[in-house]
Design an enzyme around this catalytic site. Structure first.
Site, PDB file in Angstrom:
ATOM      1  N   ASP A 259       0.855  -1.185   0.000  1.00 14.92           N
ATOM      2  CA  ASP A 259       0.000   0.000   0.000  1.00 14.92           C
ATOM      3  C   ASP A 259       0.894   1.238   0.000  1.00 14.92           C
ATOM      4  O   ASP A 259       1.751   1.386   0.886  1.00 14.92           O
ATOM      5  CB  ASP A 259      -0.918   0.003   1.232  1.00 14.92           C
ATOM      6  N   ASN A 267      -1.988  13.082  -3.726  1.00 11.48           N
ATOM      7  CA  ASN A 267      -2.963  13.586  -4.693  1.00 11.48           C
ATOM      8  C   ASN A 267      -3.368  15.017  -4.382  1.00 11.48           C
ATOM      9  O   ASN A 267      -3.474  15.870  -5.271  1.00 11.48           O
ATOM     10  CB  ASN A 267      -4.205  12.688  -4.691  1.00 11.48           C
ATOM     11  N   HIS A 272      -3.720  14.838  -9.188  1.00 11.72           N
ATOM     12  CA  HIS A 272      -3.988  13.438  -9.523  1.00 11.72           C
ATOM     13  C   HIS A 272      -3.017  12.903 -10.579  1.00 11.72           C
ATOM     14  O   HIS A 272      -2.778  11.695 -10.636  1.00 11.72           O
ATOM     15  CB  HIS A 272      -5.428  13.286 -10.005  1.00 11.72           C
ATOM     16  N   ASP A 276      -1.276   9.419 -10.224  1.00 11.45           N
ATOM     17  CA  ASP A 276      -1.310   8.375 -11.261  1.00 11.45           C
ATOM     18  C   ASP A 276       0.097   7.944 -11.644  1.00 11.45           C
ATOM     19  O   ASP A 276       0.364   6.752 -11.869  1.00 11.45           O
ATOM     20  CB  ASP A 276      -2.046   8.893 -12.495  1.00 11.45           C
ATOM     21  N   GLU A 302      -4.719   2.293  -4.228  1.00 13.91           N
ATOM     22  CA  GLU A 302      -3.258   2.328  -4.155  1.00 13.91           C
ATOM     23  C   GLU A 302      -2.714   1.044  -3.545  1.00 13.91           C
ATOM     24  O   GLU A 302      -1.604   1.014  -3.032  1.00 13.91           O
ATOM     25  CB  GLU A 302      -2.785   3.548  -3.343  1.00 13.91           C
TER      26      GLU A 302
END
Length: 381
Positions: A259, A267, A272, A276, A302
């Site tokens: 994780d 973010n 974002h 990404d 994630e």
């Protein structure tokens, strides 16, 4: 059994036109499959060429022989191009047009135009050459293609051998006599075989294109569109299959649950697009950092999972630490780094049930998060 030659000729033209129209419709529906467009061109050009050749004896013999056979050779060339497109090779336009151009040049030679035997021989040899080249395009990449090619190869080779064999059996005098109404054997058998070949190859090509499309849709459905690794569905199916094999072989297995740390803050702070980029970078890192028999996938926002067959807890901890270290060295932007927390569980603790392995690895992941993140923890039952 006697076959009526004019009827067979008209049936051949009708079937080529019908199949070409159906292939054209399939191409327009698929939009992205150029193979179908080339096959439509092959069939329609063959139908037009046969029709023009059939005009012989109506006062346009020279034009019929010259133009009709050029169209037929062009159809063979486009058929070769269709297979090149199917296997992902570039079109070779000079090669596609070579047969038709050769026929056109030979048409300037008076002796060639006056010799039925020579014309039929050249036409048949060009057909055999293009058919063999078409089969070769499939054969040379047979190990890379994901669809069954045996039916297409068999049809192409039988077509080439039939044409070559018929030419050897009939020879010059028999070919000359067929136009005088004394011997229709060569032309009758050639038309009948062409009729059957056109039907068969059209359906085989359609089946190959459809099979490949289905495989690609299935692969897309099991792949995470952002990271390009398996999604939760693909991971679950592949991991359960690997676990079943480990049970059969009596080998252990381990699961890593990863994780990314502080992903929401990443973010919020950097956008974002940066988030990404972090997911893509970690997905690539994970895919490159595991063995061929291992299975990895993105199973949540994630969250990533990795199953290590034939690996005990000690090996799993080494792999997890290597992944954690590699992640800490990722640099997305100047001064923007990411870290990962990893929970480890093994079949020694959870057995070979995937859902239990995930649950125990999740508990270990929780301990890693609570212990400060950017660390690896093993389930301690």
């Amino acid at each position: 059994m006697t076959l009526h030659l004019p009827t067979l000729f008209l049936l051949d033209i009708y079937m080529l036109t019908l199949l070409g129209g159906l292939m054209l419709h399939a191409w327009r529906r698929s939009k992205s499959e150029a193979t179908l467009g080339c096959m439509a061109g092959t069939l329609l050009l063959a139908a037009l060429g046969a029709l023009v050749v059939g005009l012989r004896g109506m006062g346009v013999d020279t034009l019929s022989i010259l133009l009709g056979n050029m169209l037929l050779q062009l159809a063979s060339g486009v058929g070769w191009a269709a297979m090149r497109v199917f296997v992902g090779r570039r079109l070779c336009w000079p090669g596609v047009a070579a047969g038709a151009l050769l026929w056109g040049l030979l048409g300037l030679w008076p002796y060639f135009m006056s010799s039925v035997s020579l014309r039929v021989t050249v036409s048949t040899l060009l057909t055999v050459l293009y058919t063999t080249l078409t089969a070769w395009e499939l054969w040379r990449v047979r190990r890379q293609l994901e669809v069954a090619i045996a039916p297409a190869l068999a049809l192409l080779l039988v077509h080439a051998l039939f044409c070559a064999g018929l030419l050897l059996v009939s020879r010059g005098p028999a070919i000359e006599r067929m136009w005088d109404g004394l011997d229709h054997g060569f032309l009758t058998w050639r038309l009948l075989e062409t009729f059957l070949f056109a039907i068969s190859i059209a359906f085989v090509i359609l089946a190959m294109v459809r099979e490949r499309a289905e495989l690609r849709y299935r692969a897309a459905a099991e792949r995470d569109p952002l990271t390009n690794i398996g999604n939760r569905r693909a991971f679950t199916g592949n991991a359960e299959a690997r676990l079943a094999r480990c049970v059969a072989e009596g080998r252990p297995a381990a699961l890593l649950l990863c994780d990314l740390d502080y992903f929401k803050q990443l973010n919020d702070s950097h956008g974002h697009a940066t988030g990404d980029a972090a997911l893509v970078a970690f997905g690539r890192l994970l895919a490159l950092g595991i063995r061929q028999q291992d299975v990895c996938g993105r199973i949540g926002g994630e969250e990533f999972a990795c199953l290590l067959p034939a690996a005990d807890e000690a090996v799993a901890l080494q792999v997890a630490e290597r992944i954690r270290q590699a992640c800490s060295e990722l640099l997305l932007e100047p001064e923007v780094r990411v870290s990962v927390s990893i929970g480890v569980a093994s079949t020694e603790q959870a057995g070979y049930d995937l859902s239990r392995l995930l649950a125990l690895a999740d508990q270990a992941l929780y301990r890693a998060k609570a212990g400060g993140r950017d660390r690896v923890e093993c389930f301690a039952g």
